[in-house]
Enzyme design. Structure first.
Site, PDB file in Angstrom:
ATOM      1  N   GLY A  42     -20.785  25.199  13.798  1.00 32.97           N
ATOM      2  CA  GLY A  42     -19.772  24.626  14.591  1.00 32.97           C
ATOM      3  C   GLY A  42     -18.995  25.656  15.486  1.00 32.97           C
ATOM      4  O   GLY A  42     -19.444  26.140  16.411  1.00 32.97           O
ATOM      5  N   GLY A  43     -17.994  26.263  14.920  1.00 29.35           N
ATOM      6  CA  GLY A  43     -16.887  27.243  15.698  1.00 29.35           C
ATOM      7  C   GLY A  43     -17.819  28.260  16.388  1.00 29.35           C
ATOM      8  O   GLY A  43     -17.634  28.743  17.480  1.00 29.35           O
ATOM      9  N   LYS A  74     -19.089  20.133  19.204  1.00 26.44           N
ATOM     10  CA  LYS A  74     -17.850  19.079  18.792  1.00 26.44           C
ATOM     11  C   LYS A  74     -17.207  18.796  20.269  1.00 26.44           C
ATOM     12  O   LYS A  74     -17.791  18.933  21.305  1.00 26.44           O
ATOM     13  CB  LYS A  74     -16.949  19.707  17.750  1.00 26.44           C
ATOM     14  N   HIS A  80     -22.396  13.254  10.920  1.00 19.87           N
ATOM     15  CA  HIS A  80     -21.593  14.239  10.680  1.00 19.87           C
ATOM     16  C   HIS A  80     -20.212  13.733   9.895  1.00 19.87           C
ATOM     17  O   HIS A  80     -19.862  12.943  10.093  1.00 19.87           O
ATOM     18  CB  HIS A  80     -21.118  14.838  12.172  1.00 19.87           C
ATOM     19  N   SER A  95     -19.041  26.935   8.256  1.00 17.30           N
ATOM     20  CA  SER A  95     -18.551  28.306   8.522  1.00 17.30           C
ATOM     21  C   SER A  95     -19.488  29.400   8.453  1.00 17.30           C
ATOM     22  O   SER A  95     -19.408  30.610   8.057  1.00 17.30           O
ATOM     23  CB  SER A  95     -17.302  28.780   7.349  1.00 17.30           C
ATOM     24  N   GLU A 131     -17.264  14.298  10.344  1.00 19.14           N
ATOM     25  CA  GLU A 131     -16.299  14.031  11.023  1.00 19.14           C
ATOM     26  C   GLU A 131     -16.328  12.655  11.347  1.00 19.14           C
ATOM     27  O   GLU A 131     -15.507  11.862  11.601  1.00 19.14           O
ATOM     28  CB  GLU A 131     -15.832  15.041  12.108  1.00 19.14           C
ATOM     29  N   GLU A 159     -23.728  20.055   4.849  1.00 17.82           N
ATOM     30  CA  GLU A 159     -22.619  20.436   5.238  1.00 17.82           C
ATOM     31  C   GLU A 159     -21.589  20.327   4.056  1.00 17.82           C
ATOM     32  O   GLU A 159     -21.146  18.972   4.362  1.00 17.82           O
ATOM     33  CB  GLU A 159     -22.185  20.183   6.470  1.00 17.82           C
ATOM     34  N   ASN A 203     -23.186  22.872  17.185  1.00 14.85           N
ATOM     35  CA  ASN A 203     -22.688  21.573  17.380  1.00 14.85           C
ATOM     36  C   ASN A 203     -21.403  21.704  18.016  1.00 14.85           C
ATOM     37  O   ASN A 203     -20.293  22.282  17.384  1.00 14.85           O
ATOM     38  CB  ASN A 203     -22.317  20.788  15.989  1.00 14.85           C
ATOM     39  N   GLY A 259     -15.222  24.430   9.229  1.00 13.61           N
ATOM     40  CA  GLY A 259     -13.922  24.764  10.100  1.00 13.61           C
ATOM     41  C   GLY A 259     -12.835  25.463   9.026  1.00 13.61           C
ATOM     42  O   GLY A 259     -11.568  25.452   9.604  1.00 13.61           O
TER      43      GLY A 259
HETATM   44  P1  13P Z   1     -17.869  25.442  11.402  1.00 10.23           P
HETATM   45  O1  13P Z   1     -19.172  26.086  11.605  1.00 10.23           O
HETATM   46  O2  13P Z   1     -16.776  25.373  12.643  1.00 10.23           O
HETATM   47  O3  13P Z   1     -17.445  25.420   9.944  1.00 10.23           O
HETATM   48  O4  13P Z   1     -18.529  23.692  11.846  1.00 10.23           O
HETATM   49  C1  13P Z   1     -19.610  23.317  11.058  1.00 10.23           C
HETATM   50  C2  13P Z   1     -20.139  21.943  11.625  1.00 10.23           C
HETATM   51  O5  13P Z   1     -19.507  21.004  11.368  1.00 10.23           O
HETATM   52  C3  13P Z   1     -21.322  21.765  12.252  1.00 10.23           C
HETATM   53  O6  13P Z   1     -21.551  20.575  12.476  1.00 10.23           O
END
Ligand code: 13P
Length: 251
Positions: free
Chosen positions: A235-236, A11, A96, A214, A98, A168, A9, A174
């Site tokens: 994510g990251g 983002k 998600h 993470s 967010e 998640e 993802n 994050g």
């Molecule tokens: P991180 O891997 O940056 O923690 O993000 C996870 C996420 O929200 C994937 O959708």
């Protein structure tokens, strides 16, 4: 045996040029990696059409990060399921955290999006997970159950087979605070138990349940070796070729 599914993802990251370079790196890396892992990338809308051309004839599948549940009309700034299909998306991330916390999405709007995605031939990656406050109050299972039941309301068995669930925990997204393998597996097993109650065990046993929060190459092996953890929503670490490939290798 469920296959492993690793989704990235992106983002709100990477412009078109940066997207092209990341996709080239991922494709090159996967060439030398014999793996039966399913790999999905979810770039921002502005890179989807180009990404679709780039991943053609590769093992990489394409997804979007969100969509609106209406077909078309006066919804300034929104994107429909059929628009995503028309640029080559197979998957769409829905619900998600967010989207829930920053943009006010509710279980009910997410349920409408899931129905629209399925009716349009898109495969939902349906995200659920508790906040830190909810975990500390001891209501993680209540929250996750409510999200599953409300988000999947009126989804029939055939459609359920097309859905990936991503657990998640919001406190792990994050933050670098990854859930321990025990914490993650406990909730994954609970989600599967709820799916058995809703859809019977032969269907529930087929459903991919990803962990997100993470995930990095160095914690992926222990998370992904848990019996109910079937992949990761990253994510990251999906924004760099080496770390994304490192997680795929961990499978
Ligand atoms: P991180 O891997 O940056 O923690 O993000 C996870 C996420 O929200 C994937 O959708």
């Amino acid at each position: 045996m469920r296959k492993k599914v690793i989704a990235g993802n992106w983002k709100m990251n990477l412009n078109l040029q940066e997207s092209i370079s990341l996709i080239s790196g991922i494709k090159n890396g996967l060439r030398t990696l014999s793996s039966n892992v399913e790999v999905i990338i979810c770039p921002p809308y502005t890179s989807l059409e180009t990404a679709s051309t780039l991943v053609k004839n590769s093992h990489v599948k394409l997804g979007a990060q969100n969509m609106y549940f209406e077909e078309s009309g006066a919804y300034t700034g929104e994107i429909s399921a059929s628009m995503l299909k028309s640029v080559g998306c197979e998957y769409v991330i829905l619900g998600h955290s967010e989207r829930r916390t920053i943009f006010g999405e509710t279980d009910s709007t997410i349920n409408k999006k899931i129905h629209k995605a399925l009716a349009s031939g898109l495969l939902p990656i349906f995200c659920i997970g508790e906040t830190l406050d909810e975990r500390e109050k001891g209501i993680t299972f209540d929250v996750v159950k409510r999200q599953v039941v409300e988000g999947l309301k009126n989804v029939d068995t055939e459609n359920m087979k097309k859905i990936i669930i991503a657990y998640e925990p919001v406190w792990a997204i994050g933050t670098g605070k990854v859930a321990s393998k025990e914490q993650a597996e406990e909730v994954h097993a609970f989600i599967r138990k709820e799916l058995i109650a809703l859809y019977q065990s032969d269907v529930a046993e087929q459903i991919i349940i990803q962990y997100g929060g993470s995930v990095k190459p160095d914690n992926a092996v222990e998370l992904l070796s848990q019996p109910n953890i079937d992949g990761a929503l990253v994510g990251g670490a999906c924004l760099k070729v080496d770390s994304f490939l490192g997680i795929i290798k961990a499978c």
